[in-house]
Design a protein around this motif. Structure first.
Motif, PDB file in Angstrom:
ATOM      1  N   ARG A 155       0.846  -1.210   0.000  1.00 39.77           N
ATOM      2  CA  ARG A 155       0.000   0.000   0.000  1.00 39.77           C
ATOM      3  C   ARG A 155       0.877   1.255   0.000  1.00 39.77           C
ATOM      4  NH1 ARG A 155      -5.215   0.967   2.408  1.00 39.77           N
ATOM      5  NH2 ARG A 155      -5.625  -1.171   1.812  1.00 39.77           N
ATOM      6  N   LEU A 156       1.944   1.234   0.791  1.00 38.61           N
ATOM      7  CA  LEU A 156       2.854   2.380   0.834  1.00 38.61           C
ATOM      8  C   LEU A 156       3.520   2.599  -0.526  1.00 38.61           C
ATOM      9  CD1 LEU A 156       4.284   4.646   2.336  1.00 38.61           C
ATOM     10  CD2 LEU A 156       5.979   2.959   3.093  1.00 38.61           C
ATOM     11  N   ALA A 157       3.961   1.528  -1.173  1.00 41.64           N
ATOM     12  CA  ALA A 157       4.583   1.648  -2.498  1.00 41.64           C
ATOM     13  C   ALA A 157       3.589   2.227  -3.512  1.00 41.64           C
ATOM     14  CB  ALA A 157       5.107   0.298  -2.966  1.00 41.64           C
ATOM     15  N   GLN A 158       2.342   1.770  -3.460  1.00 42.46           N
ATOM     16  CA  GLN A 158       1.320   2.300  -4.364  1.00 42.46           C
ATOM     17  C   GLN A 158       1.073   3.777  -4.094  1.00 42.46           C
ATOM     18  OE1 GLN A 158      -1.898  -0.323  -3.371  1.00 42.46           O
ATOM     19  NE2 GLN A 158      -1.305  -1.884  -4.861  1.00 42.46           N
ATOM     20  N   GLN A 159       0.984   4.120  -2.815  1.00 40.51           N
ATOM     21  CA  GLN A 159       0.721   5.507  -2.454  1.00 40.51           C
ATOM     22  C   GLN A 159       1.886   6.402  -2.855  1.00 40.51           C
ATOM     23  OE1 GLN A 159      -2.256   6.558  -1.190  1.00 40.51           O
ATOM     24  NE2 GLN A 159      -1.449   8.572  -1.701  1.00 40.51           N
ATOM     25  N   ALA A 160       3.110   5.946  -2.637  1.00 38.48           N
ATOM     26  CA  ALA A 160       4.290   6.729  -3.022  1.00 38.48           C
ATOM     27  C   ALA A 160       4.296   6.963  -4.530  1.00 38.48           C
ATOM     28  CB  ALA A 160       5.564   6.013  -2.577  1.00 38.48           C
ATOM     29  N   HIS A 161       3.953   5.942  -5.295  1.00 35.17           N
ATOM     30  CA  HIS A 161       3.884   6.074  -6.748  1.00 35.17           C
ATOM     31  C   HIS A 161       2.825   7.114  -7.128  1.00 35.17           C
ATOM     32  CE1 HIS A 161       2.647   4.961 -10.858  1.00 35.17           C
ATOM     33  NE2 HIS A 161       3.933   4.691 -11.012  1.00 35.17           N
ATOM     34  N   SER A 162       1.659   7.027  -6.523  1.00 35.03           N
ATOM     35  CA  SER A 162       0.583   7.985  -6.806  1.00 35.03           C
ATOM     36  C   SER A 162       0.988   9.404  -6.440  1.00 35.03           C
ATOM     37  CB  SER A 162      -0.684   7.620  -6.032  1.00 35.03           C
ATOM     38  OG  SER A 162      -1.197   6.403  -6.484  1.00 35.03           O
ATOM     39  N   GLU A 163       1.586   9.563  -5.270  1.00 35.48           N
ATOM     40  CA  GLU A 163       2.011  10.893  -4.818  1.00 35.48           C
ATOM     41  C   GLU A 163       3.053  11.486  -5.760  1.00 35.48           C
ATOM     42  OE1 GLU A 163       0.990  12.843  -2.106  1.00 35.48           O
ATOM     43  OE2 GLU A 163      -0.629  11.389  -1.953  1.00 35.48           O
ATOM     44  N   ARG A 164       3.997  10.663  -6.205  1.00 33.30           N
ATOM     45  CA  ARG A 164       5.043  11.139  -7.109  1.00 33.30           C
ATOM     46  C   ARG A 164       4.427  11.645  -8.411  1.00 33.30           C
ATOM     47  NH1 ARG A 164      10.230  11.134  -8.055  1.00 33.30           N
ATOM     48  NH2 ARG A 164      10.880   9.889  -6.306  1.00 33.30           N
ATOM     49  N   HIS A 165       3.475  10.901  -8.948  1.00 32.91           N
ATOM     50  CA  HIS A 165       2.876  11.271 -10.230  1.00 32.91           C
ATOM     51  C   HIS A 165       1.832  12.369 -10.101  1.00 32.91           C
ATOM     52  CE1 HIS A 165       5.021   8.439 -12.731  1.00 32.91           C
ATOM     53  NE2 HIS A 165       4.997   7.640 -11.683  1.00 32.91           N
ATOM     54  N   LEU A 166       1.378  12.637  -8.889  1.00 30.98           N
ATOM     55  CA  LEU A 166       0.449  13.733  -8.664  1.00 30.98           C
ATOM     56  C   LEU A 166       1.139  15.073  -8.922  1.00 30.98           C
ATOM     57  CD1 LEU A 166      -2.354  14.595  -7.693  1.00 30.98           C
ATOM     58  CD2 LEU A 166      -1.490  14.470  -5.353  1.00 30.98           C
ATOM     59  N   GLY A 167       2.420  15.161  -8.563  1.00 30.58           N
ATOM     60  CA  GLY A 167       3.170  16.385  -8.805  1.00 30.58           C
ATOM     61  C   GLY A 167       2.724  17.522  -7.905  1.00 30.58           C
ATOM     62  N   PHE A 168       3.119  18.746  -8.286  1.00 29.15           N
ATOM     63  CA  PHE A 168       2.820  19.933  -7.499  1.00 29.15           C
ATOM     64  C   PHE A 168       2.402  21.067  -8.419  1.00 29.15           C
ATOM     65  CE2 PHE A 168       5.742  17.544  -4.891  1.00 29.15           C
ATOM     66  CZ  PHE A 168       5.137  17.614  -3.648  1.00 29.15           C
ATOM     67  N   ASP A 169       1.575  21.930  -7.903  1.00 31.86           N
ATOM     68  CA  ASP A 169       1.243  23.175  -8.586  1.00 31.86           C
ATOM     69  C   ASP A 169       2.304  24.177  -8.171  1.00 31.86           C
ATOM     70  OD1 ASP A 169       0.286  25.586  -9.507  1.00 31.86           O
ATOM     71  OD2 ASP A 169      -1.709  25.355  -8.634  1.00 31.86           O
ATOM     72  N   LEU A 170       3.244  24.466  -9.057  1.00 26.38           N
ATOM     73  CA  LEU A 170       4.366  25.334  -8.718  1.00 26.38           C
ATOM     74  C   LEU A 170       3.973  26.791  -8.549  1.00 26.38           C
ATOM     75  CD1 LEU A 170       7.107  23.758 -10.993  1.00 26.38           C
ATOM     76  CD2 LEU A 170       6.693  23.379  -8.556  1.00 26.38           C
ATOM     77  N   THR A 171       2.716  27.117  -8.862  1.00 26.21           N
ATOM     78  CA  THR A 171       2.245  28.485  -8.647  1.00 26.21           C
ATOM     79  C   THR A 171       1.764  28.688  -7.210  1.00 26.21           C
ATOM     80  OG1 THR A 171      -0.038  28.050  -9.341  1.00 26.21           O
ATOM     81  CG2 THR A 171       1.542  28.695 -11.070  1.00 26.21           C
ATOM     82  N   LYS A 172       1.796  27.616  -6.405  1.00 28.23           N
ATOM     83  CA  LYS A 172       1.349  27.687  -5.008  1.00 28.23           C
ATOM     84  C   LYS A 172       2.408  27.084  -4.098  1.00 28.23           C
ATOM     85  CE  LYS A 172      -3.472  27.460  -6.173  1.00 28.23           C
ATOM     86  NZ  LYS A 172      -4.271  26.586  -6.950  1.00 28.23           N
TER      87      LYS A 172
END
Length: 128
Positions: free
Chosen positions: A103-120
């Motif tokens: 579950r942690l590996a899946q979540q880490a993968h999802s979080e990585r691909h979610l990225g960031f809004d660099l304007t915030k």
């Protein structure tokens, strides 16, 4: 309501290059994202942990920095007086060790691909 922006700075050449690639490759899957995971052997005081990170963000301007590149002649970094840290808290205690690691590996993968809004700001988040 948009928080006030007390300081605006030009980007260094390295920052400008990283911003260029981040915008150009926005679907590239978190190439410049650093993830840190920890295993704690004692109970975590989540409110204290979140407060500590909020204090780190309050003390360090770079963690309150966002970027603006649209509608300006040159890309800029903008330092906000305050930045709210996004926090997601989950409870996976019912999972056995193997299921928890998966579950942690899946979540880490999802979080990585979610990225960031660099304007915030901040360009970070906690998942605990």
């Amino acid at each position: 309501m948009t928080p006030p922006v007390p300081d605006t700075y030009d980007l260094s050449p390295t920052q400008a290059g990283m911003l260029y690639h981040a915008v150009r490759d926005s679907g590239a899957g978190g190439i410049d994202i650093e993830q840190v995971t920890m295993t704690l052997h004692e109970a975590l005081d989540e409110p204290a942990f979140v407060r500590a990170w909020a204090e780190v963000i309050a003390r360090h301007t770079i963690l309150r920095t966002a970027f603006r590149w649209e509608g300006v002649e040159q890309p800029q970094q903008q330092v906000a007086e305050h930045a709210e840290l996004p926090v997601t808290s989950v409870d996976w205690r019912e999972l056995d060790l193997t299921a928890g690691q998966q579950r942690l590996a899946q979540q880490a993968h999802s979080e990585r691909h979610l990225g960031f809004d660099l304007t915030k700001a901040p360009a970070m988040r906690l998942f605990i």
